[in-house]
Design an enzyme around this catalytic site. Structure first.
Site, PDB file in Angstrom:
ATOM      1  N   ASP A  84       1.044  -1.247   0.082  1.00 46.09           N
ATOM      2  CA  ASP A  84       0.074   0.017   0.118  1.00 46.09           C
ATOM      3  C   ASP A  84       0.828   1.326  -0.056  1.00 46.09           C
ATOM      4  O   ASP A  84       1.974   1.173   0.388  1.00 46.09           O
ATOM      5  CB  ASP A  84      -0.852  -0.080   1.336  1.00 46.09           C
ATOM      6  N   HIS A 230       3.670  -2.348   3.242  1.00 46.28           N
ATOM      7  CA  HIS A 230       3.932  -0.817   2.716  1.00 46.28           C
ATOM      8  C   HIS A 230       5.129  -0.550   1.959  1.00 46.28           C
ATOM      9  O   HIS A 230       6.314  -0.619   2.627  1.00 46.28           O
ATOM     10  CB  HIS A 230       3.655   0.251   3.782  1.00 46.28           C
TER      11      HIS A 230
HETATM   12 NI    NI Z   1      -2.470   3.454   3.295  1.00 43.31          NI
END
Ligand code: NI
Length: 268
Positions: A84, A230
């Site tokens: 992400d 991430h």
């Molecule tokens: Ni996010």
């Protein structure tokens, strides 16, 4: 008996009364000031690996009605590795190198604003067989937005992805995992998006160190699992060789989220 459901992912809109929503998590959105590329803040205590038992098969009709997923029922050793908040100019490029070296396909939930800044990285993701999907335009909590606000977030992100790579996304990961039935329904009815959460969260945004991130991903993995990370934290990228190599050695195969959904084990 296992059926491939790929054809079911392009299907007419469902009546709202038939929707069966699963996998939603309650969250406490972060209150820091940054608008983009913030971690998924969650209210729960640090992640504990979920059971390694794969989700039980469900009926094909029941599975097809779901528009939100945090894992996929399958007995195959399949995983979806998801990243992400990118693309990030240096870290995402390094991650793509690591993935290519191992033949690992991942899913990138990208932030529209970053897509407009780094469109070449989105083109590279697509060229190398990864999936690119929406993580909104400015990383808000969608549950706090009006219908018009949600529409704008999803529209702008989709336009950015289409402009960068000529690919229309089909999945949404709501920032912070903050979603509800209203958000899921709107994302599906207006954009055709399935809402994708996760079943394994190493809490890499807390920066616990690469070996901790890797060991949490490995410990939490289970057939049909969706792994959250991430690609905006150096420690996360540093964790990936160890995590990916350990899971590959265990016989896991990495597929995109859409491929994982198509591999669901369902009852006739
Ligand atoms: Ni996010």
């Amino acid at each position: 008996m296992r059926l491939l459901l790929s054809s079911l992912w392009i299907r007419p809109l469902l009546s709202l009364s038939a929707l069966s929503l699963v996998g939603c998590v309650s969250v406490t959105p972060q209150t820091q000031g940054r608008a983009v590329a913030m971690p998924e803040a969650r209210s729960q205590a640090p992640a504990k690996p979920r059971s390694k038992r794969s989700a039980p098969p469900i009926s094909a009709a029941g599975f097809a009605r779901r528009i939100s997923h945090s894992s996929v029922p399958t007995s195959e050793k399949l995983l979806a590795m998801t990243f992400d908040d990118g693309p990030h100019p240096k870290l995402t490029a390094r991650l793509l190198d690591l993935l290519a070296q191992r033949g690992v396909k991942a899913t990138f939930f990208v932030v529209g604003r970053n897509v407009r800044t780094y469109p070449a990285l989105v083109r590279r993701m697509i060229a190398e067989g990864h999936e690119v999907a929406s993580h909104t335009d400015t990383h808000p909590s969608l549950t706090k937005l009006s219908e018009a606000g949600i529409r704008q977030e999803l529209e702008r992100t989709e336009e950015a992805i289409v402009a960068a790579a000529q690919i229309k996304p089909v999945l949404l990961r709501p920032p912070y995992g903050a979603t509800n039935e209203r958000v899921n329904r709107q994302a599906f009815s207006q954009f055709g998006y399935q809402t994708i959460l996760w079943s394994v969260d190493p809490e890499d945004w807390r920066r616990p160190g690469p070996s901790v991130v890797a060991s949490r991903l490995v410990a939490g993995a289970h057939p049909g699992g969706i792994l959250l990370a991430h690609d905006i934290h150096a420690g996360t990228i540093d964790a990936m060789p160890q995590a990916l190599d350990a899971l590959l050695a265990q016989g896991y195969r990495f597929v995109t989220v859409s491929q994982l959904l198509s591999s669901a084990t369902v009852l006739p």
